[in-house]
Scaffold this active site. Structure first.
Site, mmCIF file in Angstrom:
data_model
loop_
_atom_site.group_PDB
_atom_site.id
_atom_site.type_symbol
_atom_site.label_atom_id
_atom_site.label_comp_id
_atom_site.label_asym_id
_atom_site.label_seq_id
_atom_site.Cartn_x
_atom_site.Cartn_y
_atom_site.Cartn_z
ATOM 1 C CG HIS A 138 -1.955 1.035 0.994
ATOM 2 N ND1 HIS A 138 -2.278 2.034 2.316
ATOM 3 C CD2 HIS A 138 -3.021 1.022 0.344
ATOM 4 C CE1 HIS A 138 -3.143 2.605 1.907
ATOM 5 N NE2 HIS A 138 -3.975 2.027 0.829
ATOM 6 C CG ASP A 162 19.609 11.317 -8.668
ATOM 7 O OD1 ASP A 162 19.596 10.092 -9.276
ATOM 8 O OD2 ASP A 162 19.672 12.308 -9.242
ATOM 9 C CG HIS A 221 -6.914 8.935 0.078
ATOM 10 N ND1 HIS A 221 -5.771 8.650 -0.246
ATOM 11 C CD2 HIS A 221 -7.672 7.532 0.067
ATOM 12 C CE1 HIS A 221 -5.363 7.501 -0.541
ATOM 13 N NE2 HIS A 221 -6.707 6.607 -0.251
ATOM 14 C CE LYS A 253 -3.669 7.119 2.526
ATOM 15 N NZ LYS A 253 -5.075 6.490 2.830
ATOM 16 C CE LYS A 304 -1.155 4.942 -1.572
ATOM 17 N NZ LYS A 304 -1.578 4.506 -0.032
ATOM 18 C CG ASP A 349 0.834 18.278 22.899
ATOM 19 O OD1 ASP A 349 -0.407 18.234 22.352
ATOM 20 O OD2 ASP A 349 1.382 17.983 23.553
#
Length: 485
Positions: A225, A232, A403, A405, A227, A410
């Site tokens: 899952h 380099d 979508h 996440k 991404k 604080d």
């Protein structure tokens, strides 16, 4: 014919009962999570035949052991070598003591022990939605001089996917090493012709755990899952945004897509590089000894952010992302802001959120008003009553599909990555999160959170209690199956 069926049916029934008995024993012996055990037993009870089929496809851990046990040993050995060679223990201790506050000491030490060393000299750039992310990504890819490593859960060969693929082929033809991993389920739409086209240009591309039965794969377990793009060994991109036109809001899809991504420059890129190498060894079935070009020396003045990059998955010893969420939530003293598209927390995370709210922490959670999976949405809604009673503010995002996440604590700690706050991300999928100890980045995420409130409705406790009995019942039933979603 009828007599033949009457003769055969007791035998089939006996075989079925034996199969159920074997499955029940297997569940009791293998499952370490009592909630998941109860859910599978309930599924077998409510759906006698279909429940058995679901368990055979999605519930068994035999497949996981066979595929990932050897990989777990390779990861551990390679990981220790990586930490020893590229971030010495002396350096880690010095960096940890340099943190302004000891508030996150447990979290830092926990992640350090899980091959996620804390590093300084990092620069973070946040991107709101795919419109911003892909402009920056294409610019960075075109500047690649040595290698490009890319892995995505979803890679669609649409407008944005075609643009990126053209760049990757062009760079490969220039002599740049281009390695690409796409998930066998998330990127199921890629045709064989696409792979041939990329490979003919010099791009090395592999599927992560290809599937044999596409019709049964929408929620199959153990997916990659993540991404991630690494350029380099110096620049990387990671977060929630896949390669799909849905994420760039170009008018092709009716739903507005709200997401968050980041560009990481500096020492922490090495951890993403390390994680990519592990997955590359897994998909190619070949060992890979990295060279200096994969972990180059970096300028000493790239940035000021302290960063840890942490992964989890079925080939990882610890449920590290879930545990790190727990530690972060419980470190909150003033405020806790969470955005997630799928909110199905386990008991530990739920207790941490509720305890924080009851102790005076200002806890705010933002989730989509409408999900892309009705059963997941219903299960999520079953948690709202407890949250409201604890004083948690819950916002339903209505402009489109949320979508993102993210999690901030604080105004000091920012967590951004691929992991949802649900059982699937905690236990089954390969995920990666970035932990940023930087007040400026946390402030930027909090400002985005405040801006998104304009597109939300605040959940009202009284109206929530006044919902219909049928709706409450359906949500409670889905809640019972939450560990399986």
């Amino acid at each position: 014919m009828l007599e033949y069926w009457f003769t055969l049916s007791p035998l089939l029934l006996g075989v079925y009962y034996l199969a159920i008995l074997a499955v029940v024993v297997n569940i009791l012996l293998e499952n370490k999570n009592p909630l998941k055990t109860h859910s599978y037993l309930l599924l077998l009870l409510l759906l006698p035949v279909f429940g058995l089929i679901i368990y055979m496809f999605f519930g068994q851990h035999v497949r996981k052991r066979r595929i990932f046990n050897k990989n777990q040993l390779i990861n551990s050995a390679f990981g220790q070598k990586y930490v020893t060679e590229y971030l010495s223990k002396e350096n880690l201790t010095r960096i940890r003591k340099a943190i302004l506050s000891e508030q996150f000491d447990k979290l830092i030490r926990f992640l350090n022990k899980d091959l996620s060393p804390l590093s300084q000299n990092n620069k973070i750039t946040l991107y709101k939605n795919g419109e911003e992310k892909f402009v920056a990504l294409k610019e960075a890819l075109l500047k690649a001089k040595n290698h490009i490593h890319i892995e995505y859960y979803i890679f669609v060969n649409d407008d944005i996917g075609s643009e990126l693929s053209d760049i990757l082929r062009r760079k490969a033809q220039e002599g740049i090493e281009v390695r690409m991993i796409v998930d066998g389920v998330g990127s199921l739409g890629l045709k064989k012709a696409y792979f041939r086209n990329m490979q003919s240009a010099g791009v090395e591309v592999f599927e992560f755990m290809p599937v044999l039965f596409p019709a049964l794969t929408s929620k199959i377990n153990y997916r990659n899952h993540r991404k991630v793009v690494i350029i380099d060994g110096e620049v990387s991109f990671t977060g929630g945004i896949n390669v799909d036109d849905r994420y760039i809001n170009n008018g092709k899809f009716p739903t507005y897509w709200r997401d968050t991504h980041l560009k990481l420059e500096g020492v922490a890129v090495r951890t993403l590089q390390f994680l990519f190498i592990l997955n590359w060894q897994f998909v190619t079935k070949q060992p890979w000894t990295p060279t200096k070009k994969h972990f180059p020396d970096l300028r000493a003045d790239i940035g000021t952010s302290y960063v840890q990059v942490n992964a989890s998955g079925p080939d990882w010893d610890l449920a590290s992302i879930m545990d790190s969420f727990y530690l972060a939530i419980n470190s909150a003293r003033e405020s806790l802001k969470i955005t997630t598209p799928y909110f199905i927390p386990n008991e530990s995370i739920m207790d941490g959120i509720i305890t924080s709210a009851k102790s005076g922490v200002d806890v705010e959670i933002m989730i989509p008003h409408s999900s892309d999976a009705w059963i997941v949405q219903a299960a999520s809604m079953s948690y709202m009553k407890l949250l409201l009673e604890a004083g948690v503010k819950v916002y339903f995002y209505k402009k489109g599909f949320l979508h993102s996440k993210t999690l901030t604590v604080d105004g000091k700690l920012a967590i951004l990555g691929t992991a949802n706050m649900d059982y699937r991300s905690f236990d089954l999928n390969h995920e990666v999160n970035t932990y940023i100890y930087d007040t400026q980045i946390a402030l930027e995420l909090n400002q985005n959170f405040e801006a998104d409130k304009a597109d939300c409705t605040l959940l009202n406790a009284q109206r929530w209690r006044d919902r219909s009995f049928g709706k409450k019942l359906s949500e409670s039933i889905c809640r019972l199956l939450a560990p399986l979603l």
